[in-house]
Design an enzyme around this catalytic site. Structure first.
Site, PDB file in Angstrom:
ATOM      1  N   LYS A 116       0.809  -1.220   0.000  1.00  0.00           N
ATOM      2  CA  LYS A 116       0.000   0.000   0.000  1.00  0.00           C
ATOM      3  C   LYS A 116       0.846   1.276   0.000  1.00  0.00           C
ATOM      4  O   LYS A 116       0.475   2.274  -0.625  1.00  0.00           O
ATOM      5  CB  LYS A 116      -0.954  -0.016   1.195  1.00  0.00           C
ATOM      6  CG  LYS A 116      -2.029  -1.088   1.104  1.00  0.00           C
ATOM      7  CD  LYS A 116      -2.974  -1.012   2.280  1.00  0.00           C
ATOM      8  CE  LYS A 116      -4.111  -2.024   2.139  1.00  0.00           C
ATOM      9  NZ  LYS A 116      -3.633  -3.409   2.182  1.00  0.00           N
ATOM     10  N   GLU A 288      -5.910   1.787  -2.984  1.00  0.00           N
ATOM     11  CA  GLU A 288      -4.941   0.706  -3.101  1.00  0.00           C
ATOM     12  C   GLU A 288      -5.283  -0.133  -4.319  1.00  0.00           C
ATOM     13  O   GLU A 288      -6.370  -0.012  -4.891  1.00  0.00           O
ATOM     14  CB  GLU A 288      -4.942  -0.182  -1.857  1.00  0.00           C
ATOM     15  CG  GLU A 288      -6.285  -0.857  -1.605  1.00  0.00           C
ATOM     16  CD  GLU A 288      -6.322  -1.642  -0.311  1.00  0.00           C
ATOM     17  OE1 GLU A 288      -5.267  -1.783   0.321  1.00  0.00           O
ATOM     18  OE2 GLU A 288      -7.404  -2.111   0.061  1.00  0.00           O
ATOM     19  N   PHE A 348     -21.044  -9.453  17.068  1.00  0.00           N
ATOM     20  CA  PHE A 348     -20.408 -10.101  15.919  1.00  0.00           C
ATOM     21  C   PHE A 348     -19.184 -10.919  16.322  1.00  0.00           C
ATOM     22  O   PHE A 348     -18.234 -11.036  15.552  1.00  0.00           O
ATOM     23  CB  PHE A 348     -20.031  -9.078  14.849  1.00  0.00           C
ATOM     24  CG  PHE A 348     -21.210  -8.360  14.253  1.00  0.00           C
ATOM     25  CD1 PHE A 348     -21.875  -8.884  13.167  1.00  0.00           C
ATOM     26  CD2 PHE A 348     -21.655  -7.166  14.806  1.00  0.00           C
ATOM     27  CE1 PHE A 348     -22.976  -8.233  12.628  1.00  0.00           C
ATOM     28  CE2 PHE A 348     -22.749  -6.506  14.274  1.00  0.00           C
ATOM     29  CZ  PHE A 348     -23.414  -7.045  13.172  1.00  0.00           C
TER      30      PHE A 348
END
Length: 661
Positions: A116, A288, A348
């Site tokens: 990146k 990216e 989650f």
């Protein structure tokens, strides 16, 4: 063309590659760890090679083992899937040095765009619009805080070699920048073996839109439209669709041409993705480039009719693209939801265990299921928690959403927790349906987390009708003994009480010539269904609406789930209901004096000791599960009585970590 390829991956993507290879007449070799000995990709492949222990660092990330497996099976090429070794230039070089073809881009492109920091520098040099930030190496948390303040909060801290939302944090102040840097660095080191982190300005109210590119080894590069990936949680994509409901044709063309120009600058060949962040005025900034196949590639395949895996294989074989930019036509709409082994009602948190029931919706013209599991398979703590990708297609976005809602209601998974109720809630959300979304959608619309879908009066009534109908069918079956013939709907001279959310609904049900009718007071509701006892899904028309409801049998009724809403319904005669109301309720155990492990996982750190005074919100421990670190914080001010776990311990869900006085 290759006669045999090896897939250096696991799960649904390995199965996905095998399907295309099989269609092309290419034999496949799977690799597997001890945890995947009975996995679906192992069963599907023509051959399979064992490569080591469950931890990825001892199996799927060991290049030497992958190459040996390819050599031992006489494979001619390796497809890396995504994750693991897919963006390791060193691995690609080793594959090529071994005389094998790599089904992906060249090492040069991976080096240039897979990192990146490097990719942003190259993009800026090429005149591509990029987000302001610091691309240099950051030595420690204090420097991260200082750089963040200089850029201006909020900022995004990202692992340079990251992907899939791992090694990524948002910071709104210097304290969060320090904490975020350490966590991002730790996750990056454990997931990618590279702990470099960079910082960039976080664009508020952003949309995440990416361009699919496809290039060959002869200098040809085209773009295949865009994907909207703005529905994210913790920077992990949850819903993807193609095309984007936000872009106009001019912006689509500009983004596509910029993605192609960037790809050509590094001689990109194979399938790849250029990701952009787009503001409310359709200004876009390069984020990216992912030098691999993306998880969400199916939505692009469905609207273009192009098999991206096939194209990757053909490009790796040296073939020219047979498509030009003018040949790319976007037709219809496709939506993908990621089905994960996680509990949305518990923040989650990851869920592991055996799939005791696994019944995906039927695939066809409007439904596609990419999965790597089957009924009886086990979800391991060692890998990503994805169960499947559910894709629906239709001529319009509204129709694609409708098919997705129906398919989610028909997706039956038991044995582990999963996020299907949350996905169904997203599909039913008016804001999502309108296309008005940003990457902050979930945080904005579910600020207190997910507590269940919205139970509308119509769905509540439909659940009551379905429960009464199924009860009548079961009662009818109970009377069919000894050769006796019962009424199709069972005994009818009974008044029933259906309990839901603490309310009692008086009703009765009558058989008609080709359907049944439920009576609630003066209201008559027709219901038509061919449901039979034992089926896990109720499918039928109630009133004039078609419903699909998941069923769990309870001692006195049913748990029904539809549109992300689950409710327990009790079906009793009026006399039994009156007696049931007199039964005492069992109180819930008090766990307020304990810090419990919220998921099966590995203790990374315990930050307190016996006798410590802790404040609400203070970090107490860190637990890692499925490659993600989870910081556990104090719910209130307290004093530590004892510490029951230490770093390195593997804990089960609800295991005690800390006891408070």
């Amino acid at each position: 063309m290759f006669k045999k390829i090896l897939i250096a991956n696991r799960g649904e993507i390995a199965c996905r590659v095998i399907k295309t290879a099989r269609r092309m007449g290419i034999k496949t070799v799977a690799v597997y760890s001890e945890a995947d000995r009975d996995a679906l990709h192992v069963e599907m492949a023509d051959e399979a090679v064992f490569i080591g222990a469950p931890a990825a660092a001892e199996s799927y990330l060991v290049a030497e083992k992958i190459l040996k497996a390819a050599k031992d099976t006489s494979a001619e090429a390796i497809h890396p899937g995504y994750g693991f070794l897919s963006e390791r230039a060193g691995f690609v070089k080793a594959v090529q040095e071994a005389g094998l073809a790599f089904i992906g881009p060249d090492p040069k492109a991976i080096d240039a765009m897979g990192d990146k920091i490097t990719s942003k520098k190259l993009a800026a040099e090429a005149g591509v619009s990029t987000v302001p930030g610091h691309m240099g190496i950051i030595k420690d948390a204090d420097e991260a805080a200082k750089i963040s303040a200089g850029i201006g909060f909020p900022v995004m801290l990202k692992a340079s070699a990251g992907g899939g939302g791992k090694g990524m944090r948002i910071a709104f102040n210097e304290t969060e920048a320090r904490e975020g840097f350490i966590s991002a660095q730790n996750e990056a080191r454990s997931s990618f073996g590279d702990d470099r982190v960079f910082i960039e300005k976080f664009v508020e109210e952003p949309r995440h839109i990416e361009i699919q590119v496809l290039g060959d080894k002869h200098g040809n590069v085209i773009y295949l439209g865009e994907r909207e990936c703005s529905i994210q949680r913790r920077h992990q994509k949850v819903v993807e669709e193609a095309p984007s409901p936000f872009l106009d044709e001019a912006t689509r063309k500009a983004m596509g041409e910029q993605a192609v120009a960037l790809s050509k600058a590094v001689d990109y060949c194979s399938a790849g993705t250029v990701e952009f962040i787009v503001d409310k005025n359709r200004n876009f900034y390069f984020l990216e480039m992912n030098t691999r196949l993306q998880v969400e590639h199916p939505v692009t395949e469905e609207i273009t009719g192009i098999d991206l895996v096939e194209q990757m294989i053909r490009v790796a074989n040296g073939e020219k693209l047979t498509l030009t930019q003018a040949d790319v036509k976007l037709k219809g709409w496709a939506i993908e939801t990621r089905v994960y082994a996680e509990d949305p009602l518990r923040g989650f948190l990851p869920s592991i265990g055996r799939l005791t029931r696994y019944l995906p919706p039927k695939e066809g013209d409007h439904v596609r299921v990419d999965t790597g599991v089957y009924e009886g398979a086990e979800i391991s703590m060692f890998y990503d928690p994805m169960i499947a990708k559910l894709v629906t297609m239709a001529p319009t976005r509204d129709e694609a959403i409708a098919h997705q809602r129906r398919a989610l209601d028909e997706y039956y998974i038991r044995g582990i927790a999963h996020n299907i109720p949350f996905l169904a809630s997203l599909m039913a959300h008016p804001r999502f349906q309108s296309g008005n979304m940003t990457t902050g959608f979930i945080a904005e619309e579910y600020p207190d987390g997910f507590t269940g879908g919205n139970l509308t009066p119509d769905v509540r009534e439909a659940m009551v009708v379905a429960a009464l109908f199924m009860n009548a069918v079961e009662k009818s079956r109970d009377t069919q003994v000894g050769g006796q013939i019962a009424m199709p709907m069972g005994p009818q001279e009974i008044n029933w009480i259906v309990g839901i959310d603490g309310d009692d609904v008086a009703a009765n049900i009558l058989p008609m010539a080709d359907h049944a009718e439920v009576l609630m007071g003066t209201k008559r509701i027709p219901v038509l269904s061919d449901w039979v006892p034992g089926e896990p899904i109720f499918r039928g028309t109630i009133g004039d609406v078609e419903y699909a409801m998941e069923i769990d049998r309870l001692p006195l009724g049913y748990r029904l789930t539809t549109d992300g809403v689950s409710r327990d319904l009790r079906v009793l005669t009026d006399r039994a209901a009156a007696l049931h109301a007199l039964m005492p309720e069992k109180p819930e155990p008090d766990t307020s004096k304990f810090l419990l492990c919220p998921m099966p996982g590995l203790v990374v750190a315990v930050n307190v000791a016996e006798g410590d005074e802790v404040k609400a919100g203070q970090a107490l421990a860190t637990v890692e599960a499925m490659k993600m670190e989870n910081i556990l914080r104090a719910a209130k001010d307290a004093t530590v009585k004892s510490v029951k776990a230490k770093a390195g311990d593997s804990l089960a869900v609800d295991a005690v970590i800390i006891e408070f006085e």
